[in-house]
Design a protein around this motif. Sequence first.
Motif, PDB file in Angstrom:
ATOM      1  N   LYS A 142    -103.739 -68.367 -46.728  1.00 36.37           N
ATOM      2  CA  LYS A 142    -103.669 -67.109 -46.762  1.00 36.37           C
ATOM      3  C   LYS A 142    -104.130 -66.608 -48.218  1.00 36.37           C
ATOM      4  N   LYS A 143    -103.461 -67.198 -49.344  1.00 33.59           N
ATOM      5  CA  LYS A 143    -103.773 -66.631 -50.481  1.00 33.59           C
ATOM      6  C   LYS A 143    -105.063 -66.977 -50.896  1.00 33.59           C
ATOM      7  N   LEU A 144    -105.655 -68.302 -50.813  1.00 31.27           N
ATOM      8  CA  LEU A 144    -106.784 -68.790 -51.051  1.00 31.27           C
ATOM      9  C   LEU A 144    -107.981 -67.794 -50.551  1.00 31.27           C
ATOM     10  N   LEU A 145    -107.728 -67.432 -49.137  1.00 28.77           N
ATOM     11  CA  LEU A 145    -108.979 -66.768 -48.363  1.00 28.77           C
ATOM     12  C   LEU A 145    -108.786 -65.188 -49.182  1.00 28.77           C
ATOM     13  N   GLU A 146    -107.637 -64.680 -49.264  1.00 30.60           N
ATOM     14  CA  GLU A 146    -107.645 -63.283 -50.162  1.00 30.60           C
ATOM     15  C   GLU A 146    -107.965 -63.419 -51.471  1.00 30.60           C
TER      16      GLU A 146
END
Length: 302
Positions: free
Chosen positions: A287-291
Amino acid sequence: MSKLRSLVPSTHSLFVFEAAARTLSFKRAALELNVTQPSVSLTIKTMEKHCRVTLFKRDNRGVRLTEAGSELYDQVRAGFRRIEQTLEEIGEQGTKYLSFAASTTMAAHWLAPQVYHFQQEHPDIRLKIVVTDRDVEPDNEIDVTIWIRNRDFNRPNTWFISDEVIFPVCSPAYLAAHRQLHTIEDLIHHQLIHSSDAYRKRMSWSEWIELVGGDPSHITRDIVFTDYQLAYQAALLGEGVALGWSFTNEFHLANGSLIRPLPHQVETGRAFFLVANDRIGESDKTKKLLEWVLAQSMAHRS
């Protein structure tokens, strides 16, 4: 059978040698390996006799490596570290990487220039960039990737990044050394860099010129690269004018290594999409990578 087995008395002797060479102490090596000091000393002597070389100099002050011992230690240490890294990667308790699949151009010219920012912001996340010459489906091996699809593309775990906008690009040095570009017709006097990827359909110069109202009949394909990354690199080196994609050209246009010699552009009706596998709900790191990707590409959506 590995030749190494005949070159050393035992694999155990390599572990003893590494500990003794690293600590420069047979006593500390013995404590680390949970054996006696005479055992370490005997193992080293046996190894020296087997290899027919002196590995340590012994005196009243302790032990130190000979030139041969130092050379062997450098190789043993490097070999042990490579084995450790591999075991960590494949082991269940080892380092877990997030895998980001991307084309060569995307990896080299969008991810590489800024991915270190992501690492600084998230030092606990290890990222592996998987370069691929075709679109891959996110699965157990790939966490995240980027596709180009029709603008109305929709499926779970997919996020719109940027419209596909295509325009000519070249280096400032190339333009300074050649006649100026004012109209589409002027392109005939310039070296156009062509590419033709086997697995990804990219717009050709002829298609682009026709879409912006020009006549492509006089365009010649003198040199064609079978990988767009090579065409892109040729443009950066000042070899001619290439077609550029707004999203992947962002970094070089911002720092001035590439410029747009003409204002004309084609909006294809397609777009870049960020695509994740079905495990996104299980991983805060994904999720952090996507954000982060969405934040880095926000300007393209404003």
